[in-house]
Write a protein that holds these residues in place. Structure first.
Motif, short mmCIF file in Angstrom:
data_model
loop_
_atom_site.label_atom_id
_atom_site.label_comp_id
_atom_site.label_asym_id
_atom_site.label_seq_id
_atom_site.Cartn_x
_atom_site.Cartn_y
_atom_site.Cartn_z
N SER A 176 0.66 -1.11 -0.09
CA SER A 176 -0.05 0.22 0.07
C SER A 176 0.69 1.31 0.07
O SER A 176 0.25 2.50 -0.22
N TYR A 177 1.95 1.13 0.10
CA TYR A 177 3.03 2.46 0.40
C TYR A 177 3.88 2.43 -1.06
O TYR A 177 4.48 3.36 -1.06
N SER A 178 3.98 1.47 -1.82
CA SER A 178 4.76 1.67 -2.93
C SER A 178 4.23 2.69 -3.93
O SER A 178 2.89 2.91 -3.97
N SER A 179 5.06 3.39 -4.70
CA SER A 179 4.49 4.37 -5.76
C SER A 179 4.58 3.81 -7.10
O SER A 179 5.17 3.10 -7.67
N ILE A 180 3.49 4.49 -7.98
CA ILE A 180 3.25 4.34 -9.20
C ILE A 180 3.28 5.93 -9.95
O ILE A 180 2.26 6.53 -9.30
N TYR A 181 3.81 5.85 -10.93
CA TYR A 181 4.04 7.28 -11.35
C TYR A 181 3.42 7.62 -12.76
O TYR A 181 2.95 6.56 -13.22
N GLN A 182 3.28 8.98 -13.20
CA GLN A 182 2.55 9.03 -14.32
C GLN A 182 3.24 8.70 -15.61
O GLN A 182 2.48 8.36 -16.77
N THR A 183 4.71 8.22 -15.49
CA THR A 183 5.12 7.65 -16.73
C THR A 183 5.31 6.39 -16.66
O THR A 183 5.87 5.64 -17.51
N ASN A 184 4.60 5.72 -15.78
CA ASN A 184 4.72 4.09 -15.46
C ASN A 184 3.56 3.73 -16.58
O ASN A 184 2.56 4.25 -16.93
N VAL A 185 3.71 2.23 -17.08
CA VAL A 185 2.89 1.70 -17.92
C VAL A 185 2.48 0.29 -17.27
O VAL A 185 3.38 -0.36 -17.05
N ILE A 186 1.18 0.01 -17.10
CA ILE A 186 0.98 -1.32 -16.42
C ILE A 186 0.52 -2.32 -17.34
O ILE A 186 -0.39 -1.99 -18.14
N VAL A 187 1.04 -3.47 -17.12
CA VAL A 187 0.46 -4.66 -18.16
C VAL A 187 -0.01 -5.66 -17.35
O VAL A 187 0.76 -6.13 -16.20
N ALA A 188 -1.30 -5.88 -17.26
CA ALA A 188 -1.80 -6.92 -16.16
C ALA A 188 -2.99 -7.82 -16.77
O ALA A 188 -3.40 -7.58 -17.83
N SER A 189 -2.73 -9.03 -16.33
CA SER A 189 -3.76 -10.23 -16.69
C SER A 189 -3.99 -10.80 -15.38
O SER A 189 -3.25 -11.44 -14.87
N GLY A 190 -5.25 -10.87 -15.00
CA GLY A 190 -5.93 -11.49 -13.83
C GLY A 190 -5.24 -10.60 -12.79
O GLY A 190 -5.09 -9.67 -12.52
N THR A 191 -4.61 -11.51 -11.82
CA THR A 191 -3.88 -11.05 -10.67
C THR A 191 -2.41 -10.73 -10.98
O THR A 191 -1.53 -10.37 -10.06
N GLU A 192 -1.85 -11.14 -12.26
CA GLU A 192 -0.51 -10.88 -12.57
C GLU A 192 -0.63 -9.69 -13.21
O GLU A 192 -1.13 -8.99 -13.84
N PHE A 193 0.51 -8.71 -12.82
CA PHE A 193 0.83 -7.29 -13.22
C PHE A 193 2.54 -7.19 -13.53
O PHE A 193 3.15 -7.75 -12.63
N ARG A 194 2.82 -6.07 -14.57
CA ARG A 194 4.01 -5.65 -14.62
C ARG A 194 4.04 -4.19 -14.54
O ARG A 194 3.13 -3.74 -15.41
N VAL A 195 4.90 -3.53 -13.95
CA VAL A 195 4.93 -2.10 -13.88
C VAL A 195 6.38 -1.57 -14.73
O VAL A 195 7.47 -1.93 -14.08
N TYR A 196 5.89 -1.00 -15.60
CA TYR A 196 7.35 -0.43 -16.66
C TYR A 196 7.33 1.05 -16.49
O TYR A 196 6.40 1.74 -16.58
N ASN A 197 8.57 1.43 -16.51
CA ASN A 197 8.85 3.09 -16.54
C ASN A 197 9.07 3.27 -18.05
O ASN A 197 9.35 2.33 -18.95
N GLN A 198 9.07 4.50 -18.29
CA GLN A 198 9.22 5.17 -19.72
C GLN A 198 10.62 4.55 -20.25
O GLN A 198 10.44 4.24 -21.63
#
Length: 562
Positions: A147-169
């Motif tokens: 709940s404390y980790s950050s996601i920024y405006q330049t991040n892109v999330i790829v998700a399927s079900g409960t799996e996800f990856r967060v990429y930066n620019q």
């Protein structure tokens, strides 16, 4: 008089009504044009015109999907559906800013348009959406490691079900050096494919945690104590396994080995006369040589590990030991415990270390990264020092790094975090801290990252890409503890995720080519930069055309009016 006033009122009411209708029409037209723009339905890809004519068939547009990418994506979805016995496969690609902001940023626009092209090509599998994490941070809570980790405006999330990856620019581009602020090539197709393959479980990389050197992962209590660290690895896309490096073979799909708080040395057969003697050092060396990664956590209580430390010396890493004792870093000016044995580290802002934390630093106040019971790190004596001056044109400051080159091996070691200028080192032996201070130089290295460059060509006649190996050293085992990673006061989780994104080696889609952003003439450097705007919106010409035709009609009618 009354009739004149009445006529004025009528004309005025008509004008107000007509004005309101025109304003409403303009608003509706803008909304329609915005929808058409963001849904990517009326665009012509103009990027191809920025390359040599003979390059056009090869590269196509910057964000137009290649046939190779389409074929690989089609095969991936088919394989996953077959494994799931017909279960539907859905992939969400989530951008963390409004479409206007994405389209207004040259580099984010390429990524956004590529995603929209993928959605258009595979609407039954892929859905693209946007969320404004600046105004509504909770909209991406499901994609945070905690709940404390950050996601920024330049991040892109790829998700399927409960799996996800967060990429930066930066993950979607290729840079000549980590100091560069301008990429030379775009690899959006490959990055998206890596994410889709990972989240659909078509293939997952493995991270192995060693257990046979007294590490905490050898016991259930230790696993519970560092369960948050395991979760971070899983959130970074790894299938976590526990590895007895002496007895077990490293899994074929392993991309990362982690050793946290070792208490006994690694086996080496360097001086052994037994040809069958097990050498963990040889195993580790062979593993990293495949362009994979190793991460080591130690602290001021870590005993001397002769074999392992000699191996790490080859990677530029030397732990600060003084005679028969260890060194413990104190930083009173940034202390969290009143004395300075637990303190907030200082960000490195340049080169490889700076690129890792770029997103963390550029939005508001950078999160605090805490280190405790730290054994400082120095560069090995076998590494020379390289000094780079500030470059105003690139927007970079001065920095230094360690450098080694021999027998076609090139390695560089960079700071990621360090202590302040006023920090100092005390001696520590058997848990007792001595009163003398062997080192007061300050700026002690708390975290370093070594990269062995390994350049390979992709057969496109432009340049090679760096298929590198990495070794990351952290001088604090508390850095990865549950107490720190689960705290809302510190950004250690964010930092680990950023490091894992750099050194992580998810399955690489083979045959997907990057797209250079520069044109090259034979024998010359890349000199012509691609234009920022790479699409022509057909619909923007429609209002202008209507106005032009209407104006011509009115002028002609007035001219010939009797």
């Amino acid at each position: 008089m009354k009739n004149g006033i009445s006529r004025k009122v009528k004309h005025g009411s008509f004008s107000v009504g007509l004005g309101a209708i025109v304003i409403a029409a303009v608003i509706l037209l803008n909304a329609l044009m915005t929808f058409l723009c963001t849904s990517n339905r009326l665009f012509i890809d103009m990027t191809t015109g920025h390359f040599r004519e003979k390059d056009i068939p090869l590269y196509g547009g910057m964000y137009t999907l290649s046939d190779a990418a389409k074929n690989m994506m089609r095969k991936t979805f088919a394989d996953v559906e077959a494994n799931r016995e017909g279960e539907d496969v859905k992939v969400d690609i989530i951008f963390c800013a409004d479409p206007d902001l994405l389209c207004g940023n040259t580099y984010m626009r390429y990524i956004y348009y590529t995603a929209l092209e993928m959605e258009k090509a595979f609407p039954e599998y892929i859905q693209v959406s946007t969320k404004d994490v600046w105004e509504n941070p909770s909209s991406v809570n499901a994609y945070r490691t905690n709940s404390y980790s950050s996601i920024y405006q330049t991040n892109v999330i790829v998700a399927s079900g409960t799996e996800f990856r967060v990429y930066n620019q930066r993950a979607f581009y290729t840079y000549s050096e980590t100091t560069d602020t301008t990429p030379w090539a775009y690899n959006g197709e490959k990055t998206f494919l890596k994410g889709i393959i990972a989240v659909t479980k078509a293939d997952s990389p493995i991270a192995c945690l060693t257990t046979n050197h007294g590490e905490p992962f050898a016991t259930e209590e230790g696993k519970a104590e560092y369960s948050a660290f395991v979760k971070v690895l899983q959130s970074a896309g790894y299938d976590v396994r526990f590895l007895n490096l002496e007895k077990d073979e490293i899994p074929e799909n392993c991309r990362l080995i982690v050793t946290l708080d070792p208490q006994t040395d690694f086996l080496s057969n360097f001086n052994s006369t037994d040809p069958d003697a097990v050498s963990e050092i040889k195993k580790l060396d062979g593993f990293i040589a495949k362009a994979y990664s190793f991460m080591i956590f130690v602290d001021a209580d870590t005993p001397k590990l002769t074999n392992l430390e000699e191996f790490l010396e080859e990677w530029g890493i030397s732990f600060n030991r003084y005679e028969d004792s260890n060194g413990i870093v104190y930083d009173p000016d940034y202390a969290l415990d009143g004395e300075g044995a637990s303190f907030v580290g200082t960000y490195e802002t340049e080169a490889l270390g700076g690129s890792i934390t770029e997103d963390m630093r550029k939005y508001g106040i950078a999160p605090k990264i805490v280190f405790s019971n730290v054994m400082g790190i120095s560069y090995s004596n076998s590494y020379g020092m390289e000094y780079v001056l500030a470059d105003e044109t690139q927007g970079t400051g001065a920095f230094s790094f360690g450098y080694y080159s021999s027998n076609k091996i090139t390695r560089e070691i960079y700071d990621v975090f360090r202590s302040s200028e006023t920090s100092l080192i005390y001696q520590k032996q058997n848990g007792v801290i001595a009163t003398d201070t062997p080192d007061t130089a300050g700026n002690f290295k708390l975290m370093t990252l070594t990269r062995e460059s390994r350049y390979i060509g992709e057969g496109q006649g432009y340049t090679s890409v760096n298929d590198a190996s990495y070794v990351c050293a952290i001088g604090s085992t508390d850095f990865a503890s549950n107490a720190v990673l689960s705290s809302n006061a510190y950004g250690n989780t964010d930092l680990l995720l950023e490091i894992l994104r750099v050194i992580g080696r998810e399955i690489e889609p083979v045959g997907i080519k990057f797209k250079p952003m520069y044109s090259a003439l034979a024998g010359q450097q890349y000199v012509v930069e691609a234009k920022p705007m790479n699409k022509l919106a057909v619909h923007v010409t429609i209002p202008a055309l209507i106005c032009a035709v209407s104006g011509i009609v009115v002028l002609v009618r007035r001219k010939f009016r009797k």
